[in-house]
Design an enzyme around this catalytic site. Sequence first.
Site, short mmCIF file in Angstrom:
data_model
loop_
_atom_site.label_atom_id
_atom_site.label_comp_id
_atom_site.label_asym_id
_atom_site.label_seq_id
_atom_site.Cartn_x
_atom_site.Cartn_y
_atom_site.Cartn_z
N CYS A 144 -1.60 8.47 2.67
CA CYS A 144 -1.84 8.29 1.55
C CYS A 144 -3.09 8.45 0.86
O CYS A 144 -3.10 8.55 -0.42
CB CYS A 144 -1.29 6.57 1.24
SG CYS A 144 0.22 6.26 1.67
N GLU A 187 0.67 -1.19 0.00
CA GLU A 187 0.01 -0.19 0.00
C GLU A 187 0.80 1.18 0.02
O GLU A 187 1.38 1.49 0.89
CB GLU A 187 -0.94 -0.07 1.14
CG GLU A 187 -1.98 0.94 0.90
CD GLU A 187 -1.83 2.25 1.83
OE1 GLU A 187 -1.68 3.22 1.17
OE2 GLU A 187 -2.27 2.19 3.21
#
Length: 493
Positions: A297, A263
Amino acid sequence: MGRLQGAGDGRGRIRPPFACAPRAAPVCHRLTLERTLIQSINPTTGAVISEYALHGPAEVEDALEGAARAQAGWRKVPVERRTALLTAMARELRAGKERFARLITEEMGKPVAESAAEIEKCAVTCDFYAEAAPRFLADETIASNATHSGVVFDPLGVVLAIMPWNYPFWQFFRFAAPALAAGNGAILKHASNVPGCAVEIEALVRRAGCPEGLMRSLLIPARDVAALIADDRIAAVTLTGSTEVGQTVASQAGAALKKQVLELGGSDPFIVLADADLAAAAETAVKARFINVGQSCVNAKRFIVEERVADRFAELFAAGIARLKVGDPMDPETQIGPMARANLRDELHDQVERSVAAGARAVMGGAPLEGAGCFYAPTLLDGVAPGQAAFREELFGPVASVIRVADADEAVARANESEFGLGAAVWTTDLDRARTMARAIDAGAVFVNGMVASDPRLPFGGIKKSGYGRELGSYGIREFTNIKTLWIGPAIG
């Protein structure tokens, strides 16, 4: 059983051996790294909070051997009993919520109210998998020409978790709750600026009744990670971090033929069409961009707005940003604390300056705040366009970029004009159009009239340079399992 692979190159770095190299000596005789200290530094004040001794080669060897041994027994425990550990972890998280929240805020600067919410989210996720894991991991029957055929889900082994500082508890428990429930073990290599969180996580899991050695936190330099990945006792790797680090870890794990879930970075689009509820969109935009001081993110970063409502949206957005309270992150009312490190603030400011030099306009903010701590003024850039840093790069801090487009088609095109593909949001009252747009947007998740966020019930992850694999939901718990076909032929005799 194999030992930690790798040899020193004479400069303190570890290089993997050739595949045909003979089995190396135990790790404690092969790593040349000296035992040193790691400091935990408060980004609000710059003061040293604590110092921790890095784990030496013998301790790394002990952790790997212990995790492998513990996992060999843990995998045999029925999933209905393994989930009791998750329930106990949730209890420990809630019992220590205030203390854990203060530690998070001290080490990386997040407003303490958000830190407390992070701990609760960890507990909720543990509770969710405690209930759902037996269902997600249940054997499946699939009709074929066999007497019986189907699929079973076996654990892979010990998983190395390389975790970031921005959600120091959540990132671990998001991985660990499903991984442990599936019968795996865990080695945590946490970010170097949150060593206190790493130590507390291991202690918490131990208090919850985790079998001895099944989960360990290792305080080691980043340069040692390659040797861990190559070790035979590590079965798979999960990483949350930057795209650049993801590329390195992927190459190392790929060379060892080990499963990875990555990720990575994101530059999420937040599309606002002319028929959207602008007040609701702007209010949500403030939270979507500035939660965790913009250091996530999956924060919304590029606000792509239809031209005919762009002025009004920008006005509402700016007003919401102006109301954010900047200050001491230990104050429960604070919404914007310091960034986690001074170098991150410097990088962000460089991106802002380059964007303004290329034609973007700083409506508000646009500079570090004077005084102690790694504070950066909440910033709104308008007139951001392709080619500018604020458009093509990930801005990991409290800076929002408004991009004006002619219509929905151009909005989708601009959303996809990125190397990232983590999340996206679409704001419109036309839900049929929203569904069509969602299918056209390159992202692991698209939220309509809402803020992109992870939810233990739903899979989470990205595409393109935002990574691959999924966490959470039924898909996440199966990422670190051997999806094994079981075929039984007719009885003989």
